[in-house]
Design a protein around this motif. Structure first.
Motif, short mmCIF file in Angstrom:
data_model
loop_
_atom_site.label_atom_id
_atom_site.label_comp_id
_atom_site.label_asym_id
_atom_site.label_seq_id
_atom_site.Cartn_x
_atom_site.Cartn_y
_atom_site.Cartn_z
N PHE A 277 0.79 -1.17 0.03
CA PHE A 277 0.17 0.04 0.06
C PHE A 277 0.95 1.25 0.07
CE2 PHE A 277 -2.41 3.44 2.15
CZ PHE A 277 -3.42 3.46 1.27
N ASN B 295 0.73 3.89 -2.99
CA ASN B 295 -0.20 4.84 -2.93
C ASN B 295 0.72 6.30 -2.20
OD1 ASN B 295 -3.07 3.99 -3.26
ND2 ASN B 295 -2.12 2.41 -2.18
N GLU C 107 -8.13 -3.49 5.59
CA GLU C 107 -9.38 -2.58 5.34
C GLU C 107 -9.65 -1.38 6.28
OE1 GLU C 107 -12.35 -5.79 4.69
OE2 GLU C 107 -11.10 -6.54 2.79
N GLN D 169 -7.43 1.14 5.38
CA GLN D 169 -7.61 1.87 4.14
C GLN D 169 -8.75 2.68 4.30
OE1 GLN D 169 -7.84 -1.71 1.79
NE2 GLN D 169 -6.54 -0.60 0.12
N GLN D 170 -10.04 2.40 5.18
CA GLN D 170 -10.93 3.15 5.36
C GLN D 170 -10.72 4.34 5.98
OE1 GLN D 170 -13.89 0.56 7.48
NE2 GLN D 170 -14.22 -0.62 5.60
N THR E 122 -8.92 6.77 3.68
CA THR E 122 -9.74 7.42 2.52
C THR E 122 -10.55 8.35 3.05
OG1 THR E 122 -11.19 5.56 2.50
CG2 THR E 122 -9.62 5.26 0.78
#
Length: 180
Positions: A89, A93, A145, A148-149, A152
């Protein structure tokens, strides 16, 4: 009495050979995978060179992307899977999208060193995965996850700085996992 001198090229060869032997004994195991300690030292050195600059730009001190509970009581499979996911990641990113800003901030050399060493470790994990030594893990996937949430939900500029400023948390996790 005349002393024998070692030609510079022979000295360099002996030096490189001896440091390589020393590095081989300085590997750390991460489940079934291993990484040379020198890479971890290089990661810390690179991060320390840019830490103050990046963390000074992080105004959102209430938000934490890399939470301590992610690795609390985690199995080796979970730690390996989560670390692999996070390194991937970060490369895809964070490092990809922060490079221009790193150049403007004057931290490009340590930034690139950090990215290159993340890549080197990820390559080790990739080889382990190809040999079936890095199994998938549902619990680790859920934790990734969540990361990531949280990522974002932040403003695009803020989230890159936040994630880069938290590299020390990731490095600390990796060191703890390697020592276990």
């Amino acid at each position: 009495m005349q002393m024998a001198t070692i030609p510079p090229s022979l000295f360099l060869l002996i030096f490189l050979w001896s440091t390589e032997l020393g590095a081989e004994g300085q590997e750390v195991h991460f489940g079934s995978c291993w990484v040379q300690r020198a890479i971890l030292r290089d990661l810390w050195r690179a991060f320390q060179a840019m830490k103050n600059t990046v963390q000074a730009l992080d105004c959102d001190t209430d938000t934490r992307l890399l939470r301590q509970e992610f690795l609390r009581n985690a199995s080796w499979a979970e730690i390996c899977h989560l670390t692999n996911s996070l390194l991937d990641f970060y490369l895809k990113n964070i490092f990809k999208n922060y490079k221009t800003k790193a150049a403007k901030l004057g931290i490009l050399p340590p930034f690139m060193s950090l990215a290159n060493n993340f890549f080197a470790i990820l390559q080790k994990f990739k080889r382990c995965k190809e040999r079936g030594l890095l199994p998938s893990n549902e619990s680790a996937q859920r934790k990734f996850e969540l990361f990531q949430q949280e990522f974002t939900q932040l403003n695009p500029e803020v989230r890159l700085t936040k994630a880069l400023g938290e590299v020390d948390i990731l490095l600390t996790w990796m060191e703890k996992a390697f020592r276990s």
